[in-house]
Design an enzyme around this catalytic site. Structure first.
Site, mmCIF file in Angstrom:
data_model
loop_
_atom_site.group_PDB
_atom_site.id
_atom_site.type_symbol
_atom_site.label_atom_id
_atom_site.label_comp_id
_atom_site.label_asym_id
_atom_site.label_seq_id
_atom_site.Cartn_x
_atom_site.Cartn_y
_atom_site.Cartn_z
ATOM 1 N N ARG A 51 32.350 24.772 -36.560
ATOM 2 C CA ARG A 51 31.589 26.007 -36.800
ATOM 3 C C ARG A 51 32.180 26.837 -37.933
ATOM 4 N NH1 ARG A 51 31.976 28.224 -30.858
ATOM 5 N NH2 ARG A 51 34.061 27.561 -31.428
ATOM 6 N N LYS A 148 39.160 11.867 -24.198
ATOM 7 C CA LYS A 148 39.353 12.299 -22.812
ATOM 8 C C LYS A 148 39.272 13.825 -22.784
ATOM 9 C CE LYS A 148 43.897 13.418 -21.250
ATOM 10 N NZ LYS A 148 45.202 13.120 -20.722
ATOM 11 N N HIS A 178 44.466 6.865 -25.655
ATOM 12 C CA HIS A 178 45.410 6.521 -26.720
ATOM 13 C C HIS A 178 46.580 5.682 -26.222
ATOM 14 C CE1 HIS A 178 47.187 10.293 -25.271
ATOM 15 N NE2 HIS A 178 48.338 9.782 -25.670
ATOM 16 N N LYS A 182 48.980 1.923 -28.116
ATOM 17 C CA LYS A 182 50.434 1.781 -28.329
ATOM 18 C C LYS A 182 50.777 0.320 -28.583
ATOM 19 C CE LYS A 182 51.825 5.960 -26.567
ATOM 20 N NZ LYS A 182 52.602 6.881 -27.362
ATOM 21 N N GLU A 216 56.896 13.743 -18.567
ATOM 22 C CA GLU A 216 56.901 14.664 -19.713
ATOM 23 C C GLU A 216 57.921 15.764 -19.463
ATOM 24 O OE1 GLU A 216 52.684 15.352 -21.410
ATOM 25 O OE2 GLU A 216 52.427 15.038 -19.276
ATOM 26 N N ASP A 235 44.206 14.125 -14.714
ATOM 27 C CA ASP A 235 44.565 14.219 -16.127
ATOM 28 C C ASP A 235 45.311 12.969 -16.619
ATOM 29 O OD1 ASP A 235 44.661 15.788 -18.565
ATOM 30 O OD2 ASP A 235 46.823 15.948 -18.235
ATOM 31 N N HIS A 240 45.235 7.116 -18.049
ATOM 32 C CA HIS A 240 46.371 6.426 -18.679
ATOM 33 C C HIS A 240 47.105 5.469 -17.730
ATOM 34 C CE1 HIS A 240 45.553 9.200 -21.801
ATOM 35 N NE2 HIS A 240 46.169 10.226 -21.274
HETATM 36 N N1 LIG Z 1 44.623 18.157 -28.666
HETATM 37 C C1 LIG Z 1 44.954 17.055 -28.066
HETATM 38 O O1 LIG Z 1 46.103 16.601 -28.135
HETATM 39 C C2 LIG Z 1 43.951 16.281 -27.263
HETATM 40 C C3 LIG Z 1 44.376 15.117 -26.590
HETATM 41 C C4 LIG Z 1 43.439 14.369 -25.882
HETATM 42 C C5 LIG Z 1 42.120 14.777 -25.839
HETATM 43 N N2 LIG Z 1 41.731 15.915 -26.498
HETATM 44 C C6 LIG Z 1 40.311 16.281 -26.434
HETATM 45 O O2 LIG Z 1 39.788 16.313 -27.761
HETATM 46 C C7 LIG Z 1 38.813 17.333 -27.900
HETATM 47 C C8 LIG Z 1 39.252 18.293 -28.990
HETATM 48 O O3 LIG Z 1 40.494 18.843 -28.611
HETATM 49 P P1 LIG Z 1 41.287 19.903 -29.485
HETATM 50 O O4 LIG Z 1 42.620 20.054 -28.846
HETATM 51 O O5 LIG Z 1 41.228 19.566 -30.925
HETATM 52 O O6 LIG Z 1 40.446 21.246 -29.187
HETATM 53 P P2 LIG Z 1 40.482 22.602 -30.017
HETATM 54 O O7 LIG Z 1 41.769 22.778 -30.738
HETATM 55 O O8 LIG Z 1 40.012 23.656 -29.076
HETATM 56 O O9 LIG Z 1 39.348 22.347 -31.117
HETATM 57 C C9 LIG Z 1 37.989 22.292 -30.790
HETATM 58 C C10 LIG Z 1 37.204 21.976 -32.042
HETATM 59 O O10 LIG Z 1 35.826 21.976 -31.712
HETATM 60 C C11 LIG Z 1 35.152 22.830 -32.635
HETATM 61 N N3 LIG Z 1 34.014 23.400 -31.950
HETATM 62 C C12 LIG Z 1 34.000 24.135 -30.814
HETATM 63 N N4 LIG Z 1 32.739 24.493 -30.490
HETATM 64 C C13 LIG Z 1 31.949 23.978 -31.449
HETATM 65 C C14 LIG Z 1 30.551 23.981 -31.672
HETATM 66 N N5 LIG Z 1 29.699 24.621 -30.857
HETATM 67 N N6 LIG Z 1 30.090 23.327 -32.740
HETATM 68 C C15 LIG Z 1 30.919 22.688 -33.591
HETATM 69 N N7 LIG Z 1 32.233 22.628 -33.428
HETATM 70 C C16 LIG Z 1 32.745 23.279 -32.369
HETATM 71 C C17 LIG Z 1 36.200 23.861 -33.033
HETATM 72 O O11 LIG Z 1 35.994 24.361 -34.305
HETATM 73 P P3 LIG Z 1 35.279 25.748 -34.658
HETATM 74 O O12 LIG Z 1 35.866 26.798 -33.764
HETATM 75 O O13 LIG Z 1 35.551 25.918 -36.115
HETATM 76 O O14 LIG Z 1 33.875 25.478 -34.371
HETATM 77 C C18 LIG Z 1 37.424 22.961 -33.152
HETATM 78 O O15 LIG Z 1 37.401 22.288 -34.378
HETATM 79 C C19 LIG Z 1 38.715 17.994 -26.525
HETATM 80 O O16 LIG Z 1 37.673 17.380 -25.782
HETATM 81 C C20 LIG Z 1 40.050 17.661 -25.867
HETATM 82 O O17 LIG Z 1 39.960 17.624 -24.473
HETATM 83 C C21 LIG Z 1 42.628 16.662 -27.209
#
Ligand SMILES: NC(=O)c1ccc[n+]([C@@H]2O[C@H](COP(=O)([O-])OP(=O)(O)OC[C@H]3O[C@@H](n4cnc5c(N)ncnc54)[C@H](OP(=O)(O)O)[C@@H]3O)[C@@H](O)[C@H]2O)c1
Length: 482
Positions: A51, A148, A178, A182, A216, A235, A240
């Protein structure tokens, strides 16, 4: 050693959630590493979407900073980073809105491999899939990658599968776990199925038990809100640890092909016995140098577990009588992930001076240092008689294959390249995910119905005392963490 890499065709990869934590920490740094290694084909493009209103240069600047922060300094070459950033573009899109889609459609090329990475919360998958179709952006052969958590129970996982199936075939869907990316996890398959040494012993006749630990050091910290609705079982275990269990326990697939491997994994999940209450230990960390679990989450009376240990039975001919002990937790002694295969002791010792208990053990480490070691018994050198000693046969990739082998790709970079290659072997199929939830749901419902409280455990420990007792009562003990 000359490494052979299966070539990849040029691609357009669109990352939804391009400004998020996962994109910054894992996806883009991973893609950069592949680019640096010369494995991102000429003419490929990465298009960020989120966004946040910004132009491509602003997104590139943030990715340059992410590369500097998350990629090893030895791979920081200004000219290579510039060339990589030139492959990046950005479009501002609210997945729930109607702006920006036409711009994205105009950017996409039909003649290259198309992939869409859904790095956004699962609540957005439906809108995203529907708009990719409505605006005719996704071609029929495109691939989509989802993260996930894939649901929080069977019903929500089924609903997510149905949402995706409304627009994509199963062959187009890449569900990331992920852990499967590995190096050592794949090596587990190589060790089992490319050697005659292990497979004849890989059963309850020779294996006493298996331990799978994912520990962890960190607590739930800033993720408290999300984690408290989930807990260690949902989780970590449902995905995993279950995947690691499947790869350890599965029958040899007839071919190393996606559905052949995934069929065998599914059979393992379906063979799991329901869990008995006395085979479950749940824990919650207390306050130590840092806050307690209850300080990290909103609900002061939360009964969510930050630790779980389980004794699991795979009810089939191969594993009858060989338990699989699983444990995972936060704020533990060290950050360790490993699978330990504990073989049985020899039936009879011919060595009179042998007072110890002797059994081989194969350990497969996923982190911190990926590798395997096999403990074998040999004679202690010297004139002191036939004294036996256990020594590791350490299979360090770097020692055996040269220093290049130590530079193993991160799980994300391998998995993204597999998406581009169209290889689903290391991704979870929809029915696998549903079967895993079908086994998990009644376990969680059991403790919710009983109103069980998790047991407190000291931060920096191996979990609650009862987790140790879980093995002690079977005359076994956990391997030290760390
Ligand atoms: N971070 C990790 O290590 C990790 C590990 C495993 C799984 N995940 C999964 O991966 C996904 C992303 O995680 P994250 O940690 O990167 O989350 P995050 O930091 O909260 O980022 C969310 C992203 O989604 C975008 N977004 C939110 N609402 C939106 C909308 N309506 N339209 C378009 N874009 C939108 C946000 O950007 P804007 O605010 O600019 O729109 C941001 O780029 C999640 O489902 C999470 O559960 C993450």
């Amino acid at each position: 050693m000359v490494s052979r890499v299966i070539p990849v065709d040029p691609f357009d990869l669109v990352i939804f959630g391009a400004t998020g934590d996962l994109a910054r920490r894992k996806i883009l740094p991973g893609l950069y590493r592949r680019f640096w290694a010369g494995q991102m084909p000429e003419g490929s493009r990465i298009i960020g979407a989120a966004r946040t209103e910004q132009d491509a240069d602003a997104w590139r600047a943030s990715i340059r900073a992410a590369i500097e922060e998350f990629v090893a300094k030895s791979k920081h070459e200004a000219e290579v980073i510039d060339r990589f950033l030139a492959c990046l573009d950005y479009v501002a899109i609210d997945v729930r809105g109607d702006g920006g889609w036409e711009t994205l459609r105009d950017m996409m090329r039909q003649e290259v491999t198309q992939a869409f990475y859904f790095s956004v919360g699962p609540g957005l998958f439906g809108d995203l899939a529907e708009r990719l179709h409505r605006y005719k952006i996704a071609c029929e052969t495109c691939r989509i990658v989802v993260e996930k958590p894939f649901g929080r129970d069977l019903d929500s996982a089924k609903a997510l599968n149905a949402t995706l199936a409304a627009h994509f075939d199963e062959q187009q869907i890449y569900r990331i776990d992920h852990y499967l990316g590995k190096e050592t996890v794949q090596n587990l398959m190589a060790v089992r199925f490319a050697n005659v040494l292990f497979e004849p012993l890989w059963n309850s006749q020779f294996i006493d038990h298996v331990q799978i630990t994912v520990a962890e050091e960190v607590g739930v910290g800033g993720r408290g809100g999300y984690y408290d609705k989930s807990g260690a079982m949902r989780d970590m275990v449902q995905n995993h640890l279950m995947q690691l269990l499947c790869l350890t326990a599965m029958e040899p697939p007839s071919r190393f092909e996606p559905d052949a491997v995934r069929d065998e994994k599914l059979k393992v999940i379906r063979a799991l016995d329901p869990l008995e209450t006395h085979d479950i230990v749940r824990g919650q960390y207390r306050a130590g140098a840092e806050p307690s679990y209850l300080d990290d989450v909103e609900d002061p009376d939360s009964r969510t577990e930050s630790f779980i240990a389980l004794k699991v039975h795979v009810a089939n001919w191969r594993w009858n009588g060989t338990p699989f002990y699983l444990r995972t937790g936060k704020r533990m002694k060290a950050r360790t992930s490993e699978i330990v295969v504990q073989f049985k002791e020899p039936p009879h010792s011919i060595f009179e001076e042998d007072t110890g208990q002797r059994a081989n053990m194969l350990s497969i480490r996923l982190q911190p240092d990926e590798g395997m070691d096999l403990r074998v018994t040999i004679k202690e050198p010297g004139p002191g008689g036939m004294r036996l000693v256990d020594v590791p046969l350490d299979m360090s990739f770097a020692d055996a294959l040269g220093p290049e082998a130590a530079d193993v790709p991160d799980a994300y970079e391998r998995l993204i390249m597999d998406v581009i290659r169209g290889n689903q072997t290391l991704f979870m199929r929809g029915d696998e995910v549903e079967a895993a939830w079908a086994w998990t749901d009644p376990v969680v419902a059991g403790w919710v119905d009983r109103g069980d409280r998790p047991m407190p455990y000291e931060p920096g420990s191996a979990g609650p005392e009862d987790a140790l007792i879980l093995l002690h009562r079977d005359g076994r003990r956990w391997r030290e963490i760390g």
